[in-house]
Design a protein around this motif. Structure first.
Motif, PDB file in Angstrom:
ATOM      1  N   HIS A   1      30.204 -47.261  -3.505  1.00 47.74           N
ATOM      2  CA  HIS A   1      29.949 -45.810  -3.614  1.00 47.74           C
ATOM      3  C   HIS A   1      29.022 -45.357  -2.478  1.00 47.74           C
ATOM      4  N   GLY A   2      29.430 -44.327  -1.758  1.00 43.22           N
ATOM      5  CA  GLY A   2      28.634 -43.826  -0.638  1.00 43.22           C
ATOM      6  C   GLY A   2      28.965 -44.468   0.698  1.00 43.22           C
ATOM      7  N   TYR A   3      30.004 -45.314   0.731  1.00 43.83           N
ATOM      8  CA  TYR A   3      30.411 -45.955   1.984  1.00 43.83           C
ATOM      9  C   TYR A   3      30.879 -44.879   2.959  1.00 43.83           C
ATOM     10  N   ARG A   4      30.420 -44.958   4.225  1.00 43.36           N
ATOM     11  CA  ARG A   4      30.653 -43.886   5.191  1.00 43.36           C
ATOM     12  C   ARG A   4      31.489 -44.371   6.378  1.00 43.36           C
ATOM     13  N   ILE A   5      32.611 -43.685   6.598  1.00 43.06           N
ATOM     14  CA  ILE A   5      33.521 -43.998   7.704  1.00 43.06           C
ATOM     15  C   ILE A   5      33.498 -42.843   8.698  1.00 43.06           C
ATOM     16  N   ALA A   6      33.189 -43.138   9.960  1.00 40.88           N
ATOM     17  CA  ALA A   6      33.262 -42.133  11.019  1.00 40.88           C
ATOM     18  C   ALA A   6      34.697 -42.102  11.543  1.00 40.88           C
ATOM     19  N   VAL A   7      35.367 -40.970  11.367  1.00 34.89           N
ATOM     20  CA  VAL A   7      36.766 -40.826  11.771  1.00 34.89           C
ATOM     21  C   VAL A   7      36.828 -39.957  13.021  1.00 34.89           C
ATOM     22  N   VAL A   8      37.394 -40.520  14.098  1.00 37.47           N
ATOM     23  CA  VAL A   8      37.530 -39.774  15.350  1.00 37.47           C
ATOM     24  C   VAL A   8      38.940 -39.989  15.879  1.00 37.47           C
ATOM     25  N   SER A   9      39.541 -38.911  16.365  1.00 38.62           N
ATOM     26  CA  SER A   9      40.909 -38.977  16.849  1.00 38.62           C
ATOM     27  C   SER A   9      41.082 -38.036  18.025  1.00 38.62           C
ATOM     28  N   ASP A  10      42.188 -38.224  18.749  1.00 33.54           N
ATOM     29  CA  ASP A  10      42.597 -37.273  19.788  1.00 33.54           C
ATOM     30  C   ASP A  10      41.474 -36.966  20.778  1.00 33.54           C
ATOM     31  N   ILE A  11      40.885 -38.021  21.321  1.00 33.91           N
ATOM     32  CA  ILE A  11      39.839 -37.862  22.331  1.00 33.91           C
ATOM     33  C   ILE A  11      40.457 -37.369  23.645  1.00 33.91           C
ATOM     34  N   HIS A  12      41.626 -37.839  23.967  1.00 36.02           N
ATOM     35  CA  HIS A  12      42.421 -37.368  25.109  1.00 36.02           C
ATOM     36  C   HIS A  12      41.661 -37.422  26.438  1.00 36.02           C
ATOM     37  N   LEU A  13      41.186 -38.610  26.770  1.00 34.05           N
ATOM     38  CA  LEU A  13      40.627 -38.796  28.111  1.00 34.05           C
ATOM     39  C   LEU A  13      41.745 -38.602  29.130  1.00 34.05           C
ATOM     40  N   GLY A  14      41.447 -37.895  30.210  1.00 33.36           N
ATOM     41  CA  GLY A  14      42.482 -37.602  31.186  1.00 33.36           C
ATOM     42  C   GLY A  14      41.913 -36.917  32.410  1.00 33.36           C
ATOM     43  N   PRO A  15      42.688 -36.031  33.036  1.00 28.66           N
ATOM     44  CA  PRO A  15      42.222 -35.386  34.269  1.00 28.66           C
ATOM     45  C   PRO A  15      41.088 -34.395  34.060  1.00 28.66           C
ATOM     46  N   ILE A  16      40.857 -33.961  32.830  1.00 30.29           N
ATOM     47  CA  ILE A  16      39.792 -32.988  32.560  1.00 30.29           C
ATOM     48  C   ILE A  16      38.651 -33.622  31.781  1.00 30.29           C
TER      49      ILE A  16
ATOM     50  N   TRP B   1      43.488 -31.411  40.436  1.00 31.67           N
ATOM     51  CA  TRP B   1      43.587 -30.151  41.168  1.00 31.67           C
ATOM     52  C   TRP B   1      44.588 -29.209  40.512  1.00 31.67           C
ATOM     53  N   PHE B   2      45.564 -29.773  39.816  1.00 27.24           N
ATOM     54  CA  PHE B   2      46.526 -28.948  39.087  1.00 27.24           C
ATOM     55  C   PHE B   2      46.058 -28.694  37.656  1.00 27.24           C
ATOM     56  N   ALA B   3      45.397 -29.688  37.058  1.00 30.53           N
ATOM     57  CA  ALA B   3      45.082 -29.621  35.632  1.00 30.53           C
ATOM     58  C   ALA B   3      44.142 -28.476  35.290  1.00 30.53           C
ATOM     59  N   TRP B   4      43.057 -28.349  36.024  1.00 30.32           N
ATOM     60  CA  TRP B   4      42.085 -27.310  35.667  1.00 30.32           C
ATOM     61  C   TRP B   4      42.684 -25.912  35.732  1.00 30.32           C
TER      62      TRP B   4
ATOM     63  N   LEU C   1      53.320 -22.095  38.664  1.00 24.09           N
ATOM     64  CA  LEU C   1      53.634 -23.343  39.361  1.00 24.09           C
ATOM     65  C   LEU C   1      52.529 -24.375  39.168  1.00 24.09           C
ATOM     66  N   LEU C   2      51.278 -23.925  39.177  1.00 32.00           N
ATOM     67  CA  LEU C   2      50.159 -24.840  38.895  1.00 32.00           C
ATOM     68  C   LEU C   2      50.249 -25.385  37.476  1.00 32.00           C
ATOM     69  N   SER C   3      50.681 -24.533  36.534  1.00 31.20           N
ATOM     70  CA  SER C   3      50.829 -24.987  35.150  1.00 31.20           C
ATOM     71  C   SER C   3      51.908 -26.051  35.037  1.00 31.20           C
ATOM     72  N   VAL C   4      53.017 -25.862  35.736  1.00 33.86           N
ATOM     73  CA  VAL C   4      54.069 -26.879  35.745  1.00 33.86           C
ATOM     74  C   VAL C   4      53.541 -28.169  36.365  1.00 33.86           C
TER      75      VAL C   4
ATOM     76  N   GLY D   1      52.216 -33.565  36.140  1.00 36.82           N
ATOM     77  CA  GLY D   1      51.437 -34.344  37.100  1.00 36.82           C
ATOM     78  C   GLY D   1      51.024 -35.700  36.598  1.00 36.82           C
ATOM     79  N   GLY D   2      50.800 -35.827  35.274  1.00 35.21           N
ATOM     80  CA  GLY D   2      50.349 -37.099  34.732  1.00 35.21           C
ATOM     81  C   GLY D   2      51.323 -38.228  34.953  1.00 35.21           C
ATOM     82  N   ARG D   3      52.598 -37.898  35.115  1.00 29.21           N
ATOM     83  CA  ARG D   3      53.607 -38.939  35.298  1.00 29.21           C
ATOM     84  C   ARG D   3      54.016 -39.109  36.755  1.00 29.21           C
TER      85      ARG D   3
END
Length: 412
Positions: free
Chosen positions: A189-204, A68-71, A49-52, A57-59
């Motif tokens: 040549h040697g150009y550097r791109i920092a790629v970051v995705s799916d940070i998912h800020l949220g309840p945790i 309290w449910f997320a963790w 039930l906590l998992s559900v 809960g986000g919506r």
């Protein structure tokens, strides 16, 4: 109708898994009416039930209540997966444990003297039932084996989930990838791109998580920063403070952002404006011409339902095809459209590398590339595993990363 059927099948599978866990971890290892049996039965009901609650809960709930449910709810989902896998392995080991070790007289160790029923290797239980070698009929041995398998499975699952959670909460590792591009000018040549995705800020995952990511990127001193979607799981009023460290990002040519599918669950337009205020440049089906190559970005396909889906013609249709093009697109499935527009490199996320093994095999069914660098015609696709986690703050077999993509010119 299909969605409802999938949902029912999913709930049925979870229910079956819960019953299996209750049987092996509670019923088989405890006496009826005992405190352990009662407590285990209550947990077998409460934890799902906590998992559900965590999933929906986000919506429905404010962020402070959702935590309290997320963790417990999300952690139970991860533990449930690895408990089931460990117990399935235990099913193969269980018959061996029932028959080993043996005493010199052929009766399994643990069978009391006098239990043999006249014939060597045969024993009977209190009801007079017999079983080969006396193994399966010995209640003491059955209880010992059930408890041993349960303890081993619980320990293994806890170790796997604990290690995977530490990896997420301690922040992503920095990964280095070199991508040769035939049309890239020698001076790039040697150009550097920092790629970051799916940070998912949220309840945790919150502000401390964002700060770890920003510090890691800034230490790498990239030429450009690309945030390729799924920054948040919540609204700007709820999670805006958690995203504030993004204003500290530093690179020579700036930081750029494209939407992921989770932005459209959270309100994409307010987030686009918010990251713009932080100094991160949104690329909404748009392109910017850098001195060395064209950098373009398309909206996530989730935005199609809102009339804000990817528009390749708008982002790339009128560009000079003699120049190198790098495209930011959250989901790898757009790669075939990208190839048609003559893009040299697509940078994506979305898959999390599967996040929880064996989830990578499921991710392979829905994505052309789950993680790493692959070529599709004249276009290369790089997919990062992402810097956060959705649902359980746990990764197994798919460590989180921030990737420094170094562009290499064939003319260098």
């Amino acid at each position: 109708m299909v969605i409802v059927l999938v949902l029912l099948l999913g709930l049925g599978g979870v229910g079956l898994a819960q019953w299996y866990l209750w049987r092996r971890l509670v019923r088989d290892v405890s006496a009826p009416g005992g405190w352990y049996r009662r407590a285990g039965t209550v947990l077998a009901v409460v934890l799902p039930l906590l998992s559900v609650g965590a999933l929906v809960g986000g919506r429905l709930l404010p962020l402070d209540v959702e935590r309290w449910f997320a963790w417990p709810g999300f952690l139970w989902l991860a533990l449930m997966l690895y408990l089931v896998l460990a117990l399935v392995v235990g099913e193969a080991v269980r018959p061996l444990l029932m028959r080993w070790p043996r005493r010199p007289d052929g009766v399994p160790d643990g069978v009391p003297d006098g239990a043999a029923d006249g014939a060597p290797g045969a024993a009977s239980d209190a009801a007079g039932r017999t079983a080969p070698d006396g193994a399966a009929a010995d209640p003491g041995r059955r209880l010992l084996v059930a408890r041993s398998v349960a303890v081993a499975a619980g320990g293994a699952a806890a170790m796997v989930v604990g290690t995977g959670m530490y990896g997420v909460l301690s922040g992503p590792a920095l990964k280095q990838v070199t991508v040769p591009l035939a049309r890239l000018p020698r001076r790039a040549h040697g150009y550097r791109i920092a790629v970051v995705s799916d940070i998912h800020l949220g309840p945790i995952l919150g502000r401390a998580h964002t700060q770890r990511i920003v510090d890691t990127i800034n230490r790498a001193q990239p030429d450009l920063i690309a945030i390729v979607g799924d920054l948040v799981d919540g609204t700007v009023p709820e999670l805006g403070p958690a995203a504030l460290p993004l204003a500290q990002l530093r690179s020579r040519d700036g930081a750029f952002f494209v939407t992921g599918n989770h932005e459209y669950f959270s309100g994409a337009a307010p987030w686009v404006e918010f990251v713009r205020e932080l100094g991160v440049h949104p690329l909404e089906n748009a392109r910017t011409e850098l001195p060395w190559f064209d950098l373009a970005g398309v909206n996530d396909i989730q935005g199609t339902a809102e009339g804000q889906g990817p528009d390749y013609a708008k982002a790339l249709g009128d560009r000079d095809r003699g120049r190198t093009a790098v495209l930011l697109a959250h989901q790898p499935v757009t790669i075939h459209q990208t190839v048609r527009y003559g893009v040299d490199l697509q940078l994506s996320g979305h898959t999390h590398g599967g996040q929880l093994w064996p989830g990578n095999y499921l991710a392979e069914l829905a994505n052309p590339t789950v993680a790493g660098l692959e070529r599709y015609g004249d276009t290369q696709l790089y997919v990062t595993r992402g810097a956060g986690a959705w649902g359980p703050p746990v990764r197994v077999g798919a460590p989180s990363d921030i990737t420094i993509v170094t562009l290499a010119s064939s003319a260098a």
